[in-house]
Each structure stands twice: as C-alpha cells, then as structure tokens.
Design a protein around this motif. Structure first.
Motif, short mmCIF file in Angstrom:
data_model
loop_
_atom_site.label_atom_id
_atom_site.label_comp_id
_atom_site.label_asym_id
_atom_site.label_seq_id
_atom_site.Cartn_x
_atom_site.Cartn_y
_atom_site.Cartn_z
N LEU B 4 51.13 26.01 49.34
CA LEU B 4 50.56 26.70 50.50
C LEU B 4 49.13 27.14 50.20
O LEU B 4 48.85 27.66 49.12
CB LEU B 4 51.41 27.93 50.83
N LEU B 5 48.25 26.95 51.16
CA LEU B 5 46.85 27.36 50.99
C LEU B 5 46.52 28.45 52.01
O LEU B 5 47.03 28.45 53.14
CB LEU B 5 45.92 26.16 51.22
N ASN B 6 45.66 29.37 51.60
CA ASN B 6 45.21 30.37 52.57
C ASN B 6 43.97 29.88 53.30
O ASN B 6 43.57 28.72 53.14
CB ASN B 6 44.97 31.72 51.88
N GLN B 10 42.67 28.41 49.14
CA GLN B 10 43.14 28.72 47.79
C GLN B 10 44.66 28.58 47.68
O GLN B 10 45.39 28.92 48.61
CB GLN B 10 42.79 30.17 47.43
N THR B 11 45.10 28.10 46.51
CA THR B 11 46.53 28.18 46.22
C THR B 11 46.84 29.62 45.79
O THR B 11 45.93 30.43 45.59
CB THR B 11 46.92 27.25 45.06
N LEU B 12 48.14 29.91 45.64
CA LEU B 12 48.53 31.25 45.20
C LEU B 12 47.88 31.59 43.86
O LEU B 12 47.36 32.69 43.67
CB LEU B 12 50.06 31.33 45.09
N PHE B 15 44.19 32.26 44.26
CA PHE B 15 44.03 33.54 44.95
C PHE B 15 44.22 34.70 43.98
O PHE B 15 43.41 35.63 43.95
CB PHE B 15 45.03 33.64 46.10
N LEU B 16 45.30 34.65 43.21
CA LEU B 16 45.60 35.77 42.31
C LEU B 16 44.50 35.94 41.27
O LEU B 16 44.12 37.06 40.94
CB LEU B 16 46.96 35.56 41.63
N TYR B 19 41.60 37.47 43.01
CA TYR B 19 41.92 38.85 43.39
C TYR B 19 41.74 39.78 42.20
O TYR B 19 41.13 40.84 42.31
CB TYR B 19 43.36 38.91 43.88
N LYS B 20 42.28 39.35 41.06
CA LYS B 20 42.23 40.22 39.89
C LYS B 20 40.80 40.40 39.39
O LYS B 20 40.46 41.42 38.82
CB LYS B 20 43.14 39.68 38.78
N LYS B 24 40.51 43.92 42.79
CA LYS B 24 41.46 44.90 42.27
C LYS B 24 40.98 46.35 42.36
O LYS B 24 41.72 47.23 42.78
CB LYS B 24 41.76 44.56 40.81
N GLU B 28 38.75 53.47 45.53
CA GLU B 28 39.13 54.53 44.62
C GLU B 28 40.62 54.80 44.78
O GLU B 28 41.13 54.91 45.89
CB GLU B 28 38.34 55.80 44.94
#
Lengths: 305, 305
Positions: B4-6, B10-12, B15-16, B19-20, B24, B28
């Motif tokens: 699955l792509l967003n 991106q694949t999962l 993405f992760l 994201y990291k 992240k 605050e």
DNA sequence: TCAATAGTGTCTGTCAGACACTATCGA
DNA sequence: TCGATAGTGTCTGACAGACACTATTGA
C-alpha cells in the motif's frame, strides 16, 4: 514568613527557573493523544408500516489516509496540545468531527503499551461521548477526513471454563466485534479475554487476536467501551444522553435492550425507569396502525427522591 | 501482494523512516508519570484484652524532599520510561516502594489538567494497588525516601441540594479527607463535589478547596480512589486482595465496614459473602475471652457457580 | 377484523433489612 | 459469672422475573 529552601538552598522560584532551563527535557517523552469514542443510537427503517424501527448502536469512525493502517478505520483522535487540558482536548476532537458541543463525555481508560503505534511511543487517553439522535442530522466536521457511522455488534462466540488442580479457575472468552456502515462495509475484530487466578491474585488479560479493517488497537478500545456502557447503563442515567428531549418508553426500552444485548419485560422496565422520567401530555405522532404512545422527558431530579 | 502506498507514494517502511527523522518531535510533548495508590488494611491495637482490634484503611505516602510542595506528602510515582508499558511502570513503582511484587493493581484515572504541576505540563496515570496485611511487615523500599502509612478517613461535612427553576438540580457536597500516620501527623484536604444539570447534560466537577500537607492534586486523586474502592467492593471480590490467606468472617466484615463507612448486619453479611469463601478446619488462635472463630479462605471459583 | 404497539395487574420466589436468639470462650 | 465475639433463625416488606391481560390504533 521564611521561604522554604531545598537541599541546594533554592527557593521555589529559583528551583522552577533552574528546572525549566536544565531538567525539563532530560528524558525522552512519549507522545500523548486523546481518542474519543462517539456513540449514538439510530433508527433502522423497516418495511412493514405498522412496525416500529429497530434501534442500532452506532459509533463514528475515521478512514485513515496515510500510514500506518492506511485505508483502515480508526477512532477519531489527535495529539494533546501542550496548553490544553486533556478533557478540553477530547471536547475539541468531538467538535471537529461532529460540530456538536456541550455533550456528555467521560474518560474511559488510558492505553500505554509500548508497541501500540508503529510510528513512535504513543500513550492514548480514551473518552466516550454519547450524543442523542436529535443531533444526528448534524454533518461530520469540515475536515477532509472521511467520517462515517458504523453499527456496533458484539457477540460472544466462545466461552470456556477450566478447572486447574481443582482449585484455580481459568476462563477464556472469545468475542467478535462487527462494525457495519450504510454501504455494507464490514469491519471486524476478535477479542480474547482470559481470566486467571494465580497465587490467589486474579488477572484478566484482553487482547486482539484478529483485526480486519480496524486500525491500531482500536478494536480492543471499542470492546472496552461497550463493557463500560453496559455496566453504567444499569446504575446511572447515561442512557438519556442517547435520547431526544421527548421519547416514548418503548423507545427508551429499545435503547436499553440494544446496549444490554437482551430483551426486557415491558412491565418491569416501566416500573424501574419510572422515577427517572416525567410523563408529558404529548403523544407520539409517528406510529401507525397501533395505539399511540405517551411522550416522556428525563427527570434530572430523580436522584434526590 | 502490492504494498500500500500513501499520497506521497511511500510504502509503510519508507513512511516510518521519514516520520522518525522529521515528524517525531515536531510538537512539544507533555511529560507522563504514573502514580500508584497503595492501600492496605491494618489492625489498630486495643487495650481491653477481650476486644478485637479495629481495622483501618491505610495508604502509603512519600515525603517530598524538594520543590515543589517541599515537606509535604505525595502519592508514590515517577516518570514513564520510553520503553516501558505504563502498567509495568506502575508495577515498578510499587516494587520500589514496597519490595512487593505480584499484587492486584488496576488503573484508576488519568489526570491531565494544565496547571497541576508547577514544574511543567505533566499528565499522570494513576493506579490503585491493594496489598494484604500478611505483606505489611515488608519494609518500605531502600530509596532514601521517607515512606509512611497513613490511615484514611473520609467524612461528608456538608450536603446541599438545590432546586433551580423547579426543574434543574444542583447538588454540592463537601468532603474532608484526613490522613494520619503513627506519629499523629495529620494531613487533610477538603474536596467539593458539585453536580449540575445544564441543558439536560449532567456535569460533575470535583475540586480541592483546601489542602494541608498533601502535595499537588493528590487529595483529589485519593478521594477519587476511595469512591472507586467503595463501588468495586460491592460487586467484585477486590476486598480479598486486602485479606491474608486465612481470615475470619468477622475480620472480613470489618474490612468491608471500614471501606464502606457503615456497619453491616452479621447474619446478612455471612449469607451474602458465603459463595465467595471456603470454610476451613482451622480456628482463629488470637481471640481471647470469647468463642473462637473459624478461619475461611477465598474461593476463586465463586463466579463459576 | 387484525396485526401491531401501549400499557397494567398480579402471582411467585428471592432476598435485603432488621432483630432476636443461641454458642463458646477466658479471666 | 460475665463480657465479649461467633454464629444462626426467622419475620417482613420490597421487588425482580414471569406471564397474562386489556387498550388503542390504521389499513
């Protein structure tokens, strides 16, 4: 009055200043979100003109547009702002999804297992909101999100009781949660509840063993909220949060029945509910082909005798 | 199977990773702590040799050595580690304070008002632990902290019921919570509970109106836990978590009485509790000058009929 | 007329509240 | 013997479970 000093000889003011400069971000912090389970009860139309509509318990879900769990459905929620009470945060979330304000809401539980979100460590405080069917016409919020109502069905599909050493009991129950929207999309989750007594300490573990279309651990959260709903409807007046201002006793009874998952005797239900309601001189206009029903209102004074 | 792509394609996994790296720590974050209310029931010795000791509900408190609330007493607690479930965090806290493990513990509530800690934004998940008087001899943990047991007394000192417009009810109750240790140090808090019905939505607010020697909003948290204890003792078996393995029915009754804050009838108490206990052939050795009592054990199977 | 809901009356057994009573011990 | 706790028997009224019954409507 002499100001109190700590071991470093600091006053409270000095301490707070130093703390904010040096200590505040010493450790890595988890993120905190608030998830709001929004329930209502909806009529399901029936073909036969004399029959009353069936009541269904509905929950609002949001379709995920991004990873993780892309394309699956989740409970509406979001991050807690740093300057916002968590209760306010839940109210904001509710407003964003439904445009409804001033609604009954209670805190449910806080979910804080390490791996529950693949993005990062997220601790989630869940709230339960009940809205009455009067407000149901209100559209979902103007977010670009897809928000939809799903009917909620919970079934006990396995129930095992074991004796160990003729002394300790183990109970294992398997529940199936099914969520269905008006396009007949069906989401489901299987939840296993195990109850053990070890060293005469009772331990209950609840875990998801299968999840189809429900994101994260949200199947478990919905399961938990249903238990709470069932419990609280028996000894509080939360059921009235799901009712419009005027309602018939049969409608009210059907709401109890759909939440409790069992039929009730009309005579007894009326006797029990009597102190919580006020009879009005209005009659129900809808029902055709049978005796019309008197409309009742909630009696907010019922606890004061 | 196609991954699955967003919307960004991106694949999962992609993405992760992104994201990291980027998302992240965008906002605050509040800090998260876990507070554990540790309860037990203790005997209070009596002069008269024939009389039985009185039972007292006790809670463990920690004396604060630093700002804020320096010198006042607080519920034991601490920050949640980033790689630790919140339940594990509460268990660790309990172990550090009491050296006791494998104990009944349940989540109570999550406190997240903005100003509840002057140092910074802290959201606190509270747990309630019940330990039996067998384990009471266990010393407090080896922390340099001063940890002590305080007896818990809650009294309703004002109870007002109002009618507004002969339609809406307002109830205002004032409670006084008193904590006393064995050096006769007395801590107290007054808690006001207001129950209003506005737009047919029931709202209950609970707030501290006075606090002597109890740090933060911990008076309110203790108050909340007492309500929960009273509720749950009526329909669950948590009372047995406070009992040693063998106990007399009178002892058990006294535990119920101290938590419920009312006297119970012996005949009826015995009838009601009967399915939850197993009669043993042991007799109580302590009591002098009166008929000896039979010792009972908890029956963990009582729910299975 | 009939199917459907609205609403009531009442029997039965259970059980909580209340109280009185018996049993047993040690100084 | 007496003061204390241990433990039981039973009356009463309230009330939940169960079921049967009456009332009222529109096609």
């Amino acid at each position: 009055m002499v100001p109190l000093l700590n071991q470093k000889g600091q006053t409270l003011e000095q301490f707070l200043k130093a703390y904010k400069e040096h200590e505040k971000d010493k450790y890595e912090k988890p993120s905190v979100t608030v998830d709001t389970l929004i329930f209502t009860v909806k009529d399901k139309e029936i073909d036969n003109y004399r029959k009353l509509p069936k009541k269904e318990l509905m929950i609002m879900m949001i379709k995920r547009k991004d990873h993780p769990f892309i394309g699956q459905w989740a409970i509406p929620g979001g991050f807690v702002n740093i300057d916002e009470d968590i209760y306010e945060s839940a109210k904001r979330e509710l407003r964003e999804e439904t445009n409804i304000d001033n609604i009954y809401m209670e805190q449910l539980y806080t979910w804080g297992d390490v791996g529950r979100d693949p993005r990062m460590r997220i601790i989630s405080v869940s709230y339960m909101a009940l809205i009455n069917s009067d407000n149901l016409s209100v559209k979902a919020g103007d977010d670009a999100e897809e928000a939809e109502w799903f009917s909620v069905n919970l079934e006990l599909i396995e129930d095992n009781k074991k004796l160990v050493e003729n002394r300790f009991a183990e109970v294992a129950q398997l529940f199936e949660l099914k969520l269905i929207n008006n396009k007949d999309e069906t989401l489901s989750a299987k939840i296993k509840v195990e109850h053990k007594v070890v060293n005469s300490v009772a331990e209950t573990t609840t875990r998801i063993v299968e999840s189809n279309g429900i994101a994260f651990d949200h199947g478990k959260i919905i399961f938990y909220s249903l238990q709470r709903l069932r419990n609280k409807i028996e000894y509080t007046d939360i059921a009235f949060q799901l009712m419009p201002e005027y309602f018939t006793l049969t409608e009210l009874q059907k709401v109890y029945e759909v939440i409790l998952g069992e039929k009730l005797y009309p005579a007894q239900f009326r006797r029990q509910i009597e102190p919580m309601v006020i009879k009005t001189d209005k009659m129900h206009a809808e029902g055709k082909g049978h005796r019309p029903a008197v409309l009742y209102k909630f009696n907010p004074l019922w606890r004061l005798e």
